[in-house]
Design a protein around this motif. Structure first.
Motif, short mmCIF file in Angstrom:
data_model
loop_
_atom_site.label_atom_id
_atom_site.label_comp_id
_atom_site.label_asym_id
_atom_site.label_seq_id
_atom_site.Cartn_x
_atom_site.Cartn_y
_atom_site.Cartn_z
N LYS A 136 29.28 20.90 47.75
CA LYS A 136 29.57 21.23 46.35
C LYS A 136 29.33 20.04 45.44
O LYS A 136 29.78 20.03 44.30
CB LYS A 136 31.01 21.73 46.21
CG LYS A 136 31.22 23.06 46.90
CD LYS A 136 32.52 23.67 46.48
CE LYS A 136 32.60 25.07 47.06
NZ LYS A 136 33.54 25.89 46.34
N ASP A 137 28.64 19.03 45.98
CA ASP A 137 28.30 17.82 45.23
C ASP A 137 29.56 17.09 44.71
O ASP A 137 29.61 16.64 43.58
CB ASP A 137 27.36 18.16 44.08
CG ASP A 137 26.55 16.93 43.64
OD1 ASP A 137 26.33 16.02 44.47
OD2 ASP A 137 26.16 16.88 42.45
N ILE A 138 30.56 17.03 45.59
CA ILE A 138 31.81 16.34 45.27
C ILE A 138 31.95 15.16 46.23
O ILE A 138 31.74 15.31 47.43
CB ILE A 138 33.02 17.29 45.42
CG1 ILE A 138 32.90 18.46 44.45
CG2 ILE A 138 34.33 16.54 45.24
CD1 ILE A 138 33.92 19.57 44.69
N ARG A 139 32.34 14.03 45.69
CA ARG A 139 32.59 12.85 46.51
C ARG A 139 34.09 12.60 46.54
O ARG A 139 34.74 12.53 45.51
CB ARG A 139 31.88 11.63 45.94
CG ARG A 139 32.11 10.39 46.76
CD ARG A 139 31.24 9.24 46.30
NE ARG A 139 31.58 8.07 47.08
CZ ARG A 139 31.99 6.93 46.57
NH1 ARG A 139 32.08 6.79 45.27
NH2 ARG A 139 32.28 5.93 47.36
N ILE A 140 34.63 12.47 47.75
CA ILE A 140 36.06 12.20 47.90
C ILE A 140 36.23 10.76 48.35
O ILE A 140 35.59 10.32 49.30
CB ILE A 140 36.70 13.14 48.95
CG1 ILE A 140 36.51 14.59 48.54
CG2 ILE A 140 38.18 12.81 49.12
CD1 ILE A 140 36.97 15.58 49.57
N ASP A 141 37.08 10.06 47.67
CA ASP A 141 37.37 8.67 48.01
C ASP A 141 38.84 8.41 47.72
O ASP A 141 39.49 9.20 47.04
CB ASP A 141 36.49 7.73 47.17
CG ASP A 141 36.27 6.39 47.82
OD1 ASP A 141 36.81 6.15 48.93
OD2 ASP A 141 35.58 5.55 47.22
N PHE A 142 39.36 7.32 48.25
CA PHE A 142 40.73 6.96 47.95
C PHE A 142 40.86 5.45 47.87
O PHE A 142 40.06 4.72 48.46
CB PHE A 142 41.72 7.55 48.97
CG PHE A 142 41.69 6.88 50.32
CD1 PHE A 142 42.63 5.92 50.65
CD2 PHE A 142 40.74 7.23 51.26
CE1 PHE A 142 42.62 5.31 51.89
CE2 PHE A 142 40.72 6.64 52.50
CZ PHE A 142 41.66 5.68 52.82
#
Length: 137
Positions: free
Chosen positions: A98-104
């Motif tokens: 979904k063209d989402i980047r997850i980072d923390f």
């Protein structure tokens, strides 16, 4: 009816664990080989997903225990950053699709030190995966 449901859940949960164990073993064996970096990442993600599936099966068992009021929280020491990383790894492919980047980010004052916790890491991971999955939707 509740007794029937509980019995059915226990049987299905037990029967699913056998092939799941075979998948876990196959993934562990595959990860012992020298595989290309991207393939290793996908195998590790599949391994985390099977571990999570095993946990969900345990949740079914816990549901049965709830029916008889015997559920227990499994407290243990764990690294919070690692639980977060594993949770992200499990939903990363869906997010990328979904063209989402997850980072923390962890407070820089903590550096790379692990954050020790004394709680139930699988329950926390379940919550994080649910929240991340809902956020991606």
């Amino acid at each position: 009816i509740d007794r029937f449901q509980t019995s059915l859940i226990r049987v299905v949960s037990h029967d699913v664990r056998t092939p799941l164990g075979g998948i876990v073993y196959s993934l562990e064996t595959a990860l012992e080989y020298d595989v290309e970096r991207n393939a290793r990442k996908e195998l590790e993600a599949a391994q985390e997903s099977t571990n999570y599936l095993a946990f969900l099966l345990q949740d079914l068992s816990d549901y049965c225990q709830l029916q008889s009021l015997t559920i227990r929280i499994q407290k243990s020491h764990f690294d919070l950053q690692e639980v977060i990383r594993k949770s992200i790894m499990m939903v990363d492919a869906k997010a990328i699709g979904k063209d989402i980047r997850i980072d923390f980010d962890i407070d820089p004052a903590l550096g790379e030190a692990s954050i020790p916790m004394n709680n139930d890491p699988m329950r926390l991971q379940q919550i994080l995966v649910n929240l991340l999955t809902n956020a991606i939707k």
